[in-house]
Design a protein around this motif. Structure first.
Motif, short mmCIF file in Angstrom:
data_model
loop_
_atom_site.label_atom_id
_atom_site.label_comp_id
_atom_site.label_asym_id
_atom_site.label_seq_id
_atom_site.Cartn_x
_atom_site.Cartn_y
_atom_site.Cartn_z
N HIS A 166 0.85 -1.19 0.00
CA HIS A 166 0.00 0.00 0.00
C HIS A 166 0.88 1.24 0.00
O HIS A 166 1.81 1.36 0.79
CB HIS A 166 -0.90 0.04 1.25
N GLN A 167 0.56 2.17 -0.88
CA GLN A 167 1.29 3.43 -0.87
C GLN A 167 0.99 4.23 0.38
O GLN A 167 1.75 5.10 0.77
CB GLN A 167 0.92 4.25 -2.12
N THR A 174 -1.67 10.49 1.78
CA THR A 174 -2.11 11.00 0.48
C THR A 174 -3.61 10.85 0.28
O THR A 174 -4.10 11.03 -0.84
CB THR A 174 -1.36 10.28 -0.65
N ASP A 175 -4.37 10.50 1.33
CA ASP A 175 -5.82 10.45 1.20
C ASP A 175 -6.37 11.84 0.87
O ASP A 175 -5.88 12.86 1.38
CB ASP A 175 -6.47 9.97 2.51
N ARG A 196 -8.73 7.19 -1.61
CA ARG A 196 -7.40 6.68 -1.30
C ARG A 196 -6.66 6.36 -2.60
O ARG A 196 -7.27 6.00 -3.61
CB ARG A 196 -7.50 5.45 -0.40
N ASP A 197 -5.33 6.46 -2.54
CA ASP A 197 -4.55 6.27 -3.75
C ASP A 197 -4.41 4.81 -4.15
O ASP A 197 -3.82 4.50 -5.18
CB ASP A 197 -3.16 6.93 -3.64
N ASP A 198 -4.96 3.89 -3.35
CA ASP A 198 -4.98 2.49 -3.79
C ASP A 198 -6.24 2.17 -4.58
O ASP A 198 -6.52 1.01 -4.89
CB ASP A 198 -4.84 1.54 -2.59
N TYR A 219 -12.80 5.67 -9.73
CA TYR A 219 -11.94 6.08 -10.85
C TYR A 219 -12.48 7.39 -11.42
O TYR A 219 -13.66 7.74 -11.22
CB TYR A 219 -11.88 4.99 -11.93
#
Length: 273
Positions: A166-167, A174-175, A196-198, A219
């Motif tokens: 997970h990033q 980065t949320d 979230r970036d995931d 997306y």
């Protein structure tokens, strides 16, 4: 002549009385036929699944806190993610891309065959229907960051997955958070969207009597932000039957294009200062 007659009579008497004796050899009991129940073979023993292992230890081995196992494809990417939800150990199978889908099961037992390096994970239904109740994981290349497991979205064929961290584990959060702020509500009850970036989102909606979450994947095409719903707490409330939530992207704000419960069409969500 009398002697001859007497001898004849005695001989006949001996023959008569000798016929009353029991036979010296008793008859043997009949042997059972070869097709009787006593001679049938027992049922085949089920395949040995190995030694039972701790579910907690298995979850650590699968690095449930660090990331997920991904199988990227041209049109769809599949994922296996292990996580705890309210202390329930879950295996979550997801598909992203042209067709989004998700299945989850609660892990009830795990067995390990050391010679084959295979885990057998038994599942029961958690919150959505479960297509398969057993997941086999080939951990031969686990140390290299690869596993093989059944892909529920590809007819349950054994498929190779690679581990992706997970990033969100990096130091910087980065949320991206958007809220609908209004004087009508206490700030604790603002409808809130977290991206979230995931590729996952959480939307906390005001249901008047409570706050309920909606979760799934998101997306953006640059004009619209689409949130595909995979799990929700809004059953029984307005919006509980939604499959997606759409926002129009207008500069640095999101305008809601879907009626939910408290949140209605046209409401503008902004990032808090």
């Amino acid at each position: 002549m009398q002697k001859i007659i007497r001898l004849f009579v005695m001989t006949m008497l001996l023959l008569v009385f000798s016929g009353c004796d029991e036979p010296t050899v008793k008859p043997q009991p009949e042997k059972p036929e070869t097709n009787t129940a006593e001679t049938q073979k027992p049922e085949d023993v089920k395949e040995d699944e190995g030694k039972a292992v701790s579910i907690a230890e298995f979850m650590k081995t699968m690095r449930y806190q660090d990331g997920a196992w991904e199988c990227p494809g041209q049109y769809n990417s599949d994922r296996i993610k292990f996580r705890y939800e309210e202390e329930h150990p879950l295996a979550l199978m997801e598909r992203f891309g042209e067709k989004n889908a998700a299945l989850s099961g609660e892990i009830v037992s795990v067995f390990y065959q050391a010679d084959k390096k295979v885990y057998t994970v038994h599942l029961i239904e958690y919150d959505v229907p479960l297509k398969y109740d057993v997941l086999h994981i080939d951990a031969t290349r686990l140390a290299e960051g690869y596993i093989k497991a059944e892909d529920v979205f590809a007819d349950n064929e054994m498929t190779e997955y690679v581990f992706l961290e997970h990033q969100a584990n990096v130091a910087v959060n980065t949320d991206i958070v958007y809220k609908y702020e209004t004087l009508e509500l206490d700030p604790r009850f603002y409808p809130t969207l977290t991206l979230r970036d995931d590729g996952t989102f959480e939307f906390y909606e005001n249901c008047y009597s409570k706050m309920g979450y909606i979760r799934g994947t998101w997306y953006s095409d640059g004009s619209n932000l689409t949130c595909k719903i995979q799990e929700t707490e809004l059953q029984g409330f307005a919006g509980g039957d939604l499959s997606e939530i759409i926002f129009n992207e207008i500069e640095d704000t999101l305008r809601l294009d879907t009626d939910i419960c408290y949140s209605r069409l046209g409401m503008v969500f902004r990032q808090p200062d």
